[in-house]
Motif scaffolding. Structure first.
Motif, PDB file in Angstrom:
ATOM      1  N   GLU A 151      42.428  52.117  42.457  1.00 53.26           N
ATOM      2  CA  GLU A 151      40.979  52.014  42.632  1.00 53.26           C
ATOM      3  C   GLU A 151      40.299  51.979  41.266  1.00 53.26           C
ATOM      4  OE1 GLU A 151      39.041  54.876  45.100  1.00 53.26           O
ATOM      5  OE2 GLU A 151      40.393  54.531  46.808  1.00 53.26           O
ATOM      6  N   THR A 170      36.236  51.956  39.655  1.00 58.70           N
ATOM      7  CA  THR A 170      34.795  52.077  39.885  1.00 58.70           C
ATOM      8  C   THR A 170      34.054  51.698  38.612  1.00 58.70           C
ATOM      9  OG1 THR A 170      35.166  53.865  41.479  1.00 58.70           O
ATOM     10  CG2 THR A 170      32.940  53.622  40.607  1.00 58.70           C
ATOM     11  N   THR A 201      33.157  50.315  43.865  1.00 58.50           N
ATOM     12  CA  THR A 201      34.577  50.648  43.800  1.00 58.50           C
ATOM     13  C   THR A 201      35.375  49.560  44.492  1.00 58.50           C
ATOM     14  OG1 THR A 201      34.114  53.027  43.827  1.00 58.50           O
ATOM     15  CG2 THR A 201      36.352  52.346  44.382  1.00 58.50           C
ATOM     16  N   ARG A 247      39.308  48.726  45.756  1.00 52.08           N
ATOM     17  CA  ARG A 247      40.620  49.306  46.026  1.00 52.08           C
ATOM     18  C   ARG A 247      41.607  48.207  46.397  1.00 52.08           C
ATOM     19  NH1 ARG A 247      41.016  52.701  51.241  1.00 52.08           N
ATOM     20  NH2 ARG A 247      40.062  54.388  50.049  1.00 52.08           N
ATOM     21  N   ARG A 278      39.783  46.096  49.327  1.00 48.42           N
ATOM     22  CA  ARG A 278      38.531  46.559  49.923  1.00 48.42           C
ATOM     23  C   ARG A 278      37.541  46.881  48.806  1.00 48.42           C
ATOM     24  NH1 ARG A 278      40.219  47.608  55.210  1.00 48.42           N
ATOM     25  NH2 ARG A 278      42.295  48.504  55.394  1.00 48.42           N
ATOM     26  N   ALA A 279      36.261  46.941  49.173  1.00 50.21           N
ATOM     27  CA  ALA A 279      35.212  47.269  48.209  1.00 50.21           C
ATOM     28  C   ALA A 279      34.126  48.063  48.902  1.00 50.21           C
ATOM     29  CB  ALA A 279      34.629  45.996  47.600  1.00 50.21           C
ATOM     30  N   ARG A 280      33.439  48.870  48.113  1.00 50.87           N
ATOM     31  CA  ARG A 280      32.257  49.549  48.629  1.00 50.87           C
ATOM     32  C   ARG A 280      31.283  49.815  47.496  1.00 50.87           C
ATOM     33  NH1 ARG A 280      33.961  55.724  50.333  1.00 50.87           N
ATOM     34  NH2 ARG A 280      34.631  56.471  48.297  1.00 50.87           N
ATOM     35  N   TRP A 313      33.609  51.178  53.348  1.00 49.86           N
ATOM     36  CA  TRP A 313      34.513  50.182  52.796  1.00 49.86           C
ATOM     37  C   TRP A 313      34.357  48.879  53.574  1.00 49.86           C
ATOM     38  CZ3 TRP A 313      36.922  50.860  48.335  1.00 49.86           C
ATOM     39  CH2 TRP A 313      37.219  52.158  47.902  1.00 49.86           C
ATOM     40  N   ARG A 314      34.432  47.760  52.865  1.00 44.69           N
ATOM     41  CA  ARG A 314      34.450  46.465  53.520  1.00 44.69           C
ATOM     42  C   ARG A 314      35.675  45.681  53.051  1.00 44.69           C
ATOM     43  NH1 ARG A 314      29.253  43.055  51.639  1.00 44.69           N
ATOM     44  NH2 ARG A 314      30.509  41.290  52.342  1.00 44.69           N
ATOM     45  N   ASP A 356      46.807  52.044  51.251  1.00 44.61           N
ATOM     46  CA  ASP A 356      46.056  52.005  52.500  1.00 44.61           C
ATOM     47  C   ASP A 356      46.678  50.881  53.332  1.00 44.61           C
ATOM     48  OD1 ASP A 356      44.260  51.599  54.516  1.00 44.61           O
ATOM     49  OD2 ASP A 356      42.581  51.065  53.217  1.00 44.61           O
ATOM     50  N   GLN A 372      39.836  49.212  59.421  1.00 49.22           N
ATOM     51  CA  GLN A 372      39.375  50.586  59.351  1.00 49.22           C
ATOM     52  C   GLN A 372      39.069  51.105  60.758  1.00 49.22           C
ATOM     53  OE1 GLN A 372      39.353  52.477  56.837  1.00 49.22           O
ATOM     54  NE2 GLN A 372      39.182  51.276  54.997  1.00 49.22           N
TER      55      GLN A 372
END
Length: 200
Positions: free
Chosen positions: A65, A67, A129, A131, A142-144, A150-151, A191, A196
């Motif tokens: 991850e 950020t 962030t 991941r 994924r990103a958020r 998370w998307r 993950d 999700q």
């Protein structure tokens, strides 16, 4: 919640050192060189491998991850997370300035590059962030934004036996001097869920 371990900045290695780096407490400030970029051939017809990436081991069944915060204001300003096997096999995912709006997206390169993206104007100047989770023959990205949900950004192939590295990246294909504040660089377990959980 995945258990993450902090990766000290000094434990990773630069691919193409930036113009300037500076520790600011726990953060790392990075300033890009002129016309730094990662791209291979598709549509544009050129190869660029001059972007800045701070890379650490990325083994099977692990997640990395990153950020960061940045003021993207020039076309193609970008920052996020890079996965690297070699000059012809890599993935970059993060936020990029396109048509005057920040977009979240990814470039997946196996000999030639592709590009996918979606506008996220409300992410501008906020902590993002990214991941990347490696499992089997694939990477799930994924990103958020801040503590939002998370998307899913991308599911991409990566050979199961490939020796890969991953970590923060940034570049500025149309200028120099993009400054990115990296506030987190962690590793943990992959993950492995493609979707999700949702509340019903």
């Amino acid at each position: 919640m995945l258990q993450q371990r902090l990766v000290p900045w000094h434990e990773a290695t630069w691919l193409n050192e930036p113009r300037h780096t500076q520790a600011d407490g726990p953060d790392l400030l990075v300033t890009t060189r002129d016309r730094s970029d990662f791209w291979r051939t598709t549509s544009y017809g050129f190869v660029r491998d001059s972007g800045h990436a701070l890379l650490h081991d990325f083994p099977q069944d692990s997640a990395t991850e990153v950020t960061f915060l940045a003021n993207f204001d020039t076309l193609y300003d970008q920052a996020g997370l890079m996965i690297r096997v070699d000059a012809e096999t890599w993935i970059k995912a993060g936020v990029e300035m396109t048509d005057g709006v920040p977009h979240v997206g990814a470039v997946v390169t196996h000999g030639v590059s592709d590009w996918s993206l979606a506008p996220v104007p409300y992410w501008h100047k906020r902590a993002v962030t990214i991941r990347a989770s490696r499992h089997g023959d694939a990477v799930t990205i994924r990103a958020r934004c801040e503590d939002g949900p998370w998307r899913m950004v991308r599911l991409a192939p990566l050979p199961a036996d490939a020796k890969a590295t991953a970590g923060p990246f940034c570049c500025s294909p149309e200028r120099e001097g993009l400054q990115v504040r990296f506030t987190g660089f962690t590793r943990g377990p992959a993950d492995t869920a493609l979707h999700q959980p949702t509340d019903t």
